[in-house]
Design a protein around this motif. Structure first.
Motif, PDB file in Angstrom:
ATOM      1  N   SER A  54     -80.480   4.804  12.769  1.00 32.80           N
ATOM      2  CA  SER A  54     -79.621   5.367  13.658  1.00 32.80           C
ATOM      3  C   SER A  54     -78.396   5.503  13.113  1.00 32.80           C
ATOM      4  O   SER A  54     -77.594   4.502  12.707  1.00 32.80           O
ATOM      5  CB  SER A  54     -79.719   4.795  15.308  1.00 32.80           C
ATOM      6  OG  SER A  54     -78.626   5.579  15.927  1.00 32.80           O
ATOM      7  N   ALA A 382     -79.435  18.872  20.351  1.00 28.50           N
ATOM      8  CA  ALA A 382     -81.020  18.584  20.325  1.00 28.50           C
ATOM      9  C   ALA A 382     -81.392  18.630  21.665  1.00 28.50           C
ATOM     10  O   ALA A 382     -82.721  18.744  21.671  1.00 28.50           O
ATOM     11  CB  ALA A 382     -80.932  16.974  19.835  1.00 28.50           C
ATOM     12  N   TRP A 407     -79.400   8.935  23.820  1.00 25.13           N
ATOM     13  CA  TRP A 407     -79.925   8.667  22.411  1.00 25.13           C
ATOM     14  C   TRP A 407     -80.439   7.374  22.292  1.00 25.13           C
ATOM     15  O   TRP A 407     -81.301   6.994  21.325  1.00 25.13           O
ATOM     16  CB  TRP A 407     -78.716   9.104  21.373  1.00 25.13           C
ATOM     17  CG  TRP A 407     -79.257   8.698  19.971  1.00 25.13           C
ATOM     18  CD1 TRP A 407     -78.784   7.931  19.032  1.00 25.13           C
ATOM     19  CD2 TRP A 407     -80.181   9.634  19.306  1.00 25.13           C
ATOM     20  NE1 TRP A 407     -79.309   8.124  17.851  1.00 25.13           N
ATOM     21  CE2 TRP A 407     -80.083   8.873  18.007  1.00 25.13           C
ATOM     22  CE3 TRP A 407     -80.869  10.748  19.526  1.00 25.13           C
ATOM     23  CZ2 TRP A 407     -81.007   9.592  16.913  1.00 25.13           C
ATOM     24  CZ3 TRP A 407     -81.880  11.206  18.697  1.00 25.13           C
ATOM     25  CH2 TRP A 407     -81.949  10.612  17.080  1.00 25.13           C
ATOM     26  N   THR A 430     -84.145  15.262  15.809  1.00 24.52           N
ATOM     27  CA  THR A 430     -82.771  14.277  15.083  1.00 24.52           C
ATOM     28  C   THR A 430     -82.499  15.339  13.942  1.00 24.52           C
ATOM     29  O   THR A 430     -82.859  16.522  13.841  1.00 24.52           O
ATOM     30  CB  THR A 430     -83.617  13.105  14.344  1.00 24.52           C
ATOM     31  OG1 THR A 430     -82.351  12.210  14.135  1.00 24.52           O
ATOM     32  CG2 THR A 430     -84.480  13.318  13.318  1.00 24.52           C
TER      33      THR A 430
END
Length: 530
Positions: A54, A382, A407, A430
């Motif tokens: 991430s 997103a 997230w 993503t």
């Protein structure tokens, strides 16, 4: 050997442990406002850059830890913790000496044993690390400040692998943990200290200037050079609602937003105290990732259906709207890397081809299995794209559920390999730094090595043999030819589907200057407030 990522339960425990352990740091008197930067970077739930890829975790890691090498603004490897190195005449043994002045936040010196343990742990899961470990005959310390990497054969890509998403160096006792067990101490040797006493999970995390950090003498250049900290404190504020974040930016309560909402760009541009700035010149490629282990996407026909279903222009309108910053993309290597190409891209059709997708789902034997799309609600672009994707799938008769979370929740859940009935997932959206795609062997999203690899866990042995071969090629022409072969297999297998390229700006107050532009991450050094 199969290395699995953290499941939701274990990640939650680890995140809690990170904040409950006895701290080597105590809350300090608050620095003055002009020496404090408040940034909205995202919700940090996993602290260990080995456990997850991430971006918010990597930004945390670059603040707290240091690296052996770093990539400069031209993506060339430059020494960081390493002071000097040499290679044997047969080019099979590298010797690395640590520079002076390296110490952990707990006051103990950094040693070669720390570096060796960190390389071994990282090498079990990182794509470039796995290639290095397969080619290394020995990685060991020579003395307290020197370690060696002995290779079975010459390996010219070694420094590139160590520099681009290479290992963050941790204390030996932390690096001796399994790569599936999260390191929670947050004690590094980097330019910032993680302030445990001021950590507020779900609200904010605080980083204090490491007054004992000794930067290199070279000017800051990308992720290389001198990491000179010009503020006393950085606070990562977790604000899930982007309009709330923008309001805070306008009033001066925060200084920086990593992903400002695209529909509010005109508002930001009209505010004399704010500025949009493109830090990542190569941009991000947004894509959807499918779970290749579970129905329906364990069937190649179902994955190919998604390739035909997606209307990139519609996805980018739903996500960003602001056409100035978006483009369609058909190469698995992005639009602008040296190895971008048009091999096996005949599937691309303006507007997509829903009927072709419907037929391919039928050919896959789709029988109404539930498709769960993980939806990051604190990333508006997103989230919007996820909703459009769900509606488009329903339009061709697919049973779809959206699974909304922030997230951080998505990062935790995407590690689960279970069926959707047992808390797993089918698709998540993503993005990836396009510059990373061009490095191939270092990019986390490009391997197809099954359960040893990145979330979605695609597996194709022919493709993997080509990807590993990449590290041995010396000329760009050779790599271009290999990239075409890789892309042919990639778009037949379809582990991911491109949604478009975004060269998106950050938003900042004009009083915050000196920001370093690198793909995907936000270095905290060098910046200052007027």
């Amino acid at each position: 050997m199969t290395i699995t990522r953290r499941n939701l339960f274990k990640t939650g425990l680890a995140a809690g442990a990170a904040l409950s352990i006895p701290s080597v740091l105590r809350a300090q008197a608050s620095p003055t406002p002009d020496r404090t930067v408040r940034m909205v970077l995202g919700n940090l739930t996993v602290f260990d850059p080995v456990v997850t890829t991430s971006d918010v975790t990597y930004t945390h890691a670059f603040a707290v830890y240091d690296t052996l090498f770093g990539t400069d603004s031209k993506f060339a490897p430059q020494p960081q913790m390493v002071g000097k190195w040499n290679v044997s005449d047969d080019r099979k043994t590298y010797s690395f000496g640590l520079r002076d002045g390296l110490s952990w936040h707990d006051g103990t010196p950094v040693t070669a044993a720390d570096c060796v343990a960190s390389i071994h742990r990282w090498g079990q899961v990182a794509p470039g690390g796995q290639i290095l470990m397969a080619r290394a005959s020995d990685i060991s310390k020579k003395d307290d400040k020197t370690f060696t990497i002995a290779l079975k054969e010459p390996f010219g890509a070694l420094l590139d692998i160590l520099a681009f998403t290479g290992p963050f160096i941790m204390r030996e006792k932390d690096a001796n943990l399994s790569p599936t067990e999260q390191v929670t101490a947050n004690i590094g040797s980097g330019p910032f200290r993680f302030n445990h006493a001021l950590a507020k999970p779900g609200a904010s995390f605080t980083y204090d200037r490491n007054e004992k950090y000794v930067p290199r003498n070279e000017p800051a250049d990308g992720l290389a050079g001198g990491k000179i900290v010009k503020v006393d404190r950085v606070i990562s504020e977790i604000i899930g609602d982007q309009q709330t974040a923008l309001a805070a930016l306008q009033t001066g309560e925060i200084d920086f937003i990593a992903t400002p909402p695209a529909d509010l760009f005109p508002v930001i541009e009209s505010d004399p105290s704010l500025e949009l700035q493109v830090l990542d010149k190569t941009g991000q490629d947004m894509f959807l990732r499918m779970n290749c282990l579970q129905k329906p996407f364990d069937n190649v026909k179902a994955r190919q259906a998604m390739l035909h279903l997606v209307d990139q222009e519609a996805m980018m309108r739903a996500a960003y709207g602001y056409s100035k910053y978006v483009r369609t993309v058909t190469s698995m290597f992005g639009n602008e890397t040296p190895v971008s190409n048009d091999e096996n891209t005949g599937w691309f059709k303006k507007g997509g081809d829903p009927e072709k997708a419907r037929q391919l789902f039928k050919d896959a034997g789709y029988a109404g299995e539930k498709v769960v799309i993980l939806q990051a609600t604190d990333w508006a672009e997103a989230s919007n794209a996820s909703q459009l994707l769900a509606a488009t799938l329903r339009g061709i008769g697919v049973n779809v559920d959206l699974a909304p979370s922030d997230w951080g929740g998505l990062v935790a859940r995407r590690a689960k390999k279970d069926s959707v009935e047992n808390g797993g997932w089918s698709i998540f959206i993503t993005s990836n730094a396009e510059a990373s795609l061009g490095t191939v062997i270092n990019d986390n999203t490009l391997p197809m090595n099954g359960e040893k690899g990145w979330f979605g866990w695609p597996q194709d042995d022919e493709y993997e043999a080509l990807r590993v071969k990449w590290a041995s090629l010396e000329t760009l022409e050779e790599r271009k030819a290999l990239a075409r072969k890789m892309q042919r297999i990639w778009w037949d297998y379809v582990p991911s589907v491109m949604l478009g390229q975004i060269i998106s700006p950050i938003a900042r107050r004009k009083t915050l200057t000196g920001l370093i532009g690198v793909p995907a991450w936000y270095p905290m050094w060098n910046m200052q407030k007027a």
